[in-house]
Design a protein around this motif. Structure first.
Motif, mmCIF file in Angstrom:
data_model
loop_
_atom_site.group_PDB
_atom_site.id
_atom_site.type_symbol
_atom_site.label_atom_id
_atom_site.label_comp_id
_atom_site.label_asym_id
_atom_site.label_seq_id
_atom_site.Cartn_x
_atom_site.Cartn_y
_atom_site.Cartn_z
ATOM 1 N N LEU A 232 -11.073 -1.439 6.015
ATOM 2 C CA LEU A 232 -10.107 -0.388 5.342
ATOM 3 C C LEU A 232 -10.992 0.511 4.633
ATOM 4 O O LEU A 232 -10.732 1.797 4.989
ATOM 5 N N ASP A 233 -12.213 0.389 4.196
ATOM 6 C CA ASP A 233 -12.965 1.353 3.852
ATOM 7 C C ASP A 233 -13.747 2.099 4.743
ATOM 8 O O ASP A 233 -14.134 3.330 4.519
ATOM 9 N N TYR B 161 -12.203 3.713 6.994
ATOM 10 C CA TYR B 161 -11.387 4.667 7.227
ATOM 11 C C TYR B 161 -12.019 6.160 6.597
ATOM 12 O O TYR B 161 -12.187 7.017 7.522
ATOM 13 N N ARG C 148 -4.964 0.571 -3.881
ATOM 14 C CA ARG C 148 -3.756 0.651 -2.763
ATOM 15 C C ARG C 148 -3.277 1.731 -2.510
ATOM 16 O O ARG C 148 -2.041 1.701 -1.708
ATOM 17 N N TYR D 228 0.758 -1.183 0.001
ATOM 18 C CA TYR D 228 0.061 -0.121 -0.061
ATOM 19 C C TYR D 228 1.003 1.335 0.003
ATOM 20 O O TYR D 228 1.960 1.259 0.606
ATOM 21 N N GLU E 99 -5.254 -5.107 7.658
ATOM 22 C CA GLU E 99 -5.429 -5.651 6.342
ATOM 23 C C GLU E 99 -3.994 -6.480 5.861
ATOM 24 O O GLU E 99 -3.957 -7.330 5.241
ATOM 25 N N ALA F 192 -8.029 -8.279 8.940
ATOM 26 C CA ALA F 192 -9.028 -7.310 8.535
ATOM 27 C C ALA F 192 -10.350 -8.044 8.088
ATOM 28 O O ALA F 192 -10.479 -8.534 7.199
ATOM 29 N N LEU G 21 -3.832 5.368 -0.561
ATOM 30 C CA LEU G 21 -4.769 6.150 0.483
ATOM 31 C C LEU G 21 -4.165 7.481 0.572
ATOM 32 O O LEU G 21 -2.969 7.760 0.549
ATOM 33 N N ARG H 213 -9.482 6.913 -0.995
ATOM 34 C CA ARG H 213 -8.782 5.699 -1.453
ATOM 35 C C ARG H 213 -8.961 5.415 -2.771
ATOM 36 O O ARG H 213 -10.045 5.624 -3.296
ATOM 37 N N LEU I 297 -6.517 5.330 10.457
ATOM 38 C CA LEU I 297 -6.024 4.338 9.440
ATOM 39 C C LEU I 297 -4.937 3.285 10.056
ATOM 40 O O LEU I 297 -4.974 2.308 9.298
ATOM 41 N N LYS J 229 -6.002 -0.136 10.962
ATOM 42 C CA LYS J 229 -7.038 -0.664 9.968
ATOM 43 C C LYS J 229 -6.048 -1.094 8.672
ATOM 44 O O LYS J 229 -6.332 -2.494 8.336
ATOM 45 N N LEU J 230 -5.117 -0.317 8.438
ATOM 46 C CA LEU J 230 -4.343 -0.934 7.324
ATOM 47 C C LEU J 230 -3.207 -1.946 7.738
ATOM 48 O O LEU J 230 -2.921 -2.852 7.196
#
Ligand SMILES: Cc1cc2nc3c(=O)[nH]c(=O)nc-3n(C[C@H](O)[C@H](O)[C@H](O)COP(=O)(O)OP(=O)(O)OC[C@H]3O[C@@H](n4cnc5c(N)ncnc54)[C@H](O)[C@@H]3O)c2cc1C
Length: 529
Positions: free
Chosen positions: A342-343, A345, A296, A151, A332, A337, A298, A293, A325, A328-329
């Motif tokens: 992630l979304d 966020y 990949r 990412y 993932e 996750a 953000l 986002r 973030l 959560k990242l």
């Protein structure tokens, strides 16, 4: 070369994200184009919930130099109108007067302690994405190179190249009408009011320190930070604003002050070591990225949103983006996750930036020149005599009025979705504040039941979720009505937002089911038995 996460930009928000990822077990690489920190003075301090958040990560003491917990401010301003915060029972407006270069130095120090690789003098120049990776093109001190990342996070400020390269739009407005000037300068000792620390300006009157002071012609600020040369600032709405931001002379600043106050303040050259600020800002942008986002890639901090600096909300917003973030990242990347984490966020943080845009634009309207604005301010002043209105504005400026959607239903416990209050707990070894339990940024179940009966529910998530069993020392206040809520258990996400809470002294099967649902929703599937 490859990394799980590449962060573009080693400003405050990129560094904070790097710390959060590291705490969550992912080592990012930070690419920063500047070979060294230049010490540009932007933020003069932090305002709002972020002050307490930094305490919860063990950074408040480093920044403030104080072992005491942060205290809310007794007064602040909204659109150059005084806010009497002493009338609030639950004052959320915490201030920390530390200049941005110091904030960045502390965050960089912490990131390095946590093992983050910070590459200075490395500028990204291009990027491309595949299904499973991002390739970033970098110009470093030894020449150009490419790097793969799982990412890529753009923390590269308002002009973010990452955002542009990812094809993310930045809609909003540009206002060209204002000219703001800021200098470090001395003022004659005879003008300083010993009682308030403000200025008594002959021909104008008293000007309190630190607070925006509006006249019909513009805005004036006198900020005598302890141990530092005072900052003096003006904002004007000239009919012919300069097209470029030329170097600012002290004479030009004196003339601006004279126009705003209709009186002279004989500003003097600062003494001692610099750097000293001489800045003119013409106009300003208010913009939010059309998405946070793109596959990949953000965005975080100013790369995702820019707005007026009035009231100092920038780092309250950006640093909390980074904390939202980070875990959560990391989840993932580490593979646990749940779908959509992630979304969430953007779902959670976009409304935060929209509120900052709303209140900074409102404040800009309230400080503008003109008799109509003066009339509006009279009305606003009447509103601000009512404690509920002061609470509303203080909560908004602190970012404390956010309630994230946790899927718990309308009759859910009032704390669910809120940022955890400062609990005082007895864990059997003496009183502990919640802030002392969140430094590792791990999910946390606080079991306050008599029988410590909730802890067992977490067994399937023990690798991800910590448990503390304790007794509550003080009742917990929950806004907005200020009432005390009964609490027997709390599930905190790493960003200290409450994913689940119970009020029953003996949580039954519904409570337990709710807890397991929240654990799965935020921290993924349980380990196989
Ligand atoms: C005058 C002024 C006063 C302010 N006052 C306050 C205040 O009192 N309180 C407050 O909270 N906020 C304040 N702010 C806002 C605050 O300064 C910003 O919100 C904050 O700096 C944003 O941090 P960031 O990390 O997102 O971006 P930045 O601080 O802009 O950092 C971005 C970094 O990315 C690097 N970079 C850029 N492009 C590349 C590239 N291609 N490759 C590699 N690196 C790159 C840059 O060199 C920079 O170091 C103020 C802002 C201004 C302008």
């Amino acid at each position: 070369m490859s990394a799980d996460v590449v962060i573009v930009g080693g400003g405050p928000n990129g560094l904070m994200l790097a710390c959060e990822l590291s705490l969550a077990g992912v080592r990012p690489v930070v690419l920063e184009r500047l070979p060294e920190r230049i010490g540009e003075i932007r933020a003069n301090g932090l305002v709002g919930q972020v002050v307490r958040l930094l305490e919860r990560r063990g950074l408040y003491e480093r920044l403030s130099g104080s072992k005491e917990p942060p205290q809310p401010a007794p007064v602040y301003v909204f659109g150059a109108l005084p806010l009497d915060l002493s009338m609030l029972e639950d004052n959320p407006l915490y201030l920390l007067g530390v200049p941005q270069p110091r904030i960045e130095a502390v965050l960089e120090e912490r990131a390095l302690e946590l093992g983050v690789e910070i590459r200075r003098g490395h500028e990204i120049t291009g990027l491309s994405q595949r299904d499973d990776a991002v390739t970033v093109e970098v110009m470093g001190p030894a020449g150009a190179y490419r790097m793969d990342a799982g990412y890529l996070v753009g923390a590269d400020g308002g002009g973010s190249l990452t955002r542009k390269l990812a094809g993310i739009g930045f809609p909003g407005v540009t206002r060209d009408g204002t000219v703001s000037r800021t200098v470090h300068a001395t003022v004659p000792e005879s003008m300083v009011d010993p009682a308030t620390g403000g200025l008594n300006v002959p021909g104008h009157g008293h000007i309190p320190p630190f607070l925006h002071h509006r006249t019909e012609r513009g805005l004036f600020v006198y900020a005598p930070f302890p141990g530092r040369t005072p900052l003096v600032a003006t904002t004007e709405w000239p009919s012919d604003p300069p097209g470029d931001e030329r170097p600012l002379s002290l004479d030009e600043m004196r003339a601006s002050v004279r126009r705003v106050l209709d009186a002279d303040v004989p500003l003097g050259e600062p003494a001692g070591d610099g750097p000293f600020l001489r800045r003119t800002l013409v106009g300003g942008n208010t913009r939010i990225a059309d998405r946070y986002r793109e596959r990949r890639v953000l965005l975080v901090g100013d790369a995702a949103h820019v707005h007026s600096a009035i009231g100092g909300p920038g780092l309250n917003l950006g640093l909390q983006d980074a904390v939202n973030l980070g875990w959560k990242l990391a989840a993932e990347i580490r593979g646990w996750a749940p779908l959509g984490l992630l979304d969430s966020y953007e779902t959670e943080r976009r409304p935060a930036s929209e509120r900052v845009v709303m209140h900074t634009q409102s404040q800009s309207a309230l400080i503008a020149p003109g008799a109509e604005v003066t009339a509006l301010r009279v009305l606003f002043t009447e509103f601000l005599a009512d404690r509920r209105n002061v609470q509303h504005i203080a909560d908004m400026m602190a970012g404390a009025d956010l309630r994230y959607e946790m899927g718990a239903g309308d009759d859910a416990h009032p704390l669910i979705g809120r940022w955890a209050p400062d609990l005082l707990l007895d864990t059997g070894t003496g009183p502990v504040r919640l802030a002392g339990l969140t430094g590792e940024a791990r999910p946390l179940l606080v079991d306050l039941t008599e029988q410590e009966s909730l802890a067992g529910e977490v067994s399937g998530w023990r690798d991800r979720v910590d448990v503390v069993t304790a007794r509550l020392q003080d009742p917990v206040t929950t806004r907005p009505d200020g009432s005390a809520a009964s609490v027997t258990g709390l599930l905190l996400r790493p960003d200290c937002y409450i994913a689940w809470a119970s009020a029953s002294p003996r949580p039954g099967s519904d409570d337990r089911e709710g807890l397991r649902t929240a654990l799965s929703r935020w921290f993924g599937a349980p380990l196989a038995a």
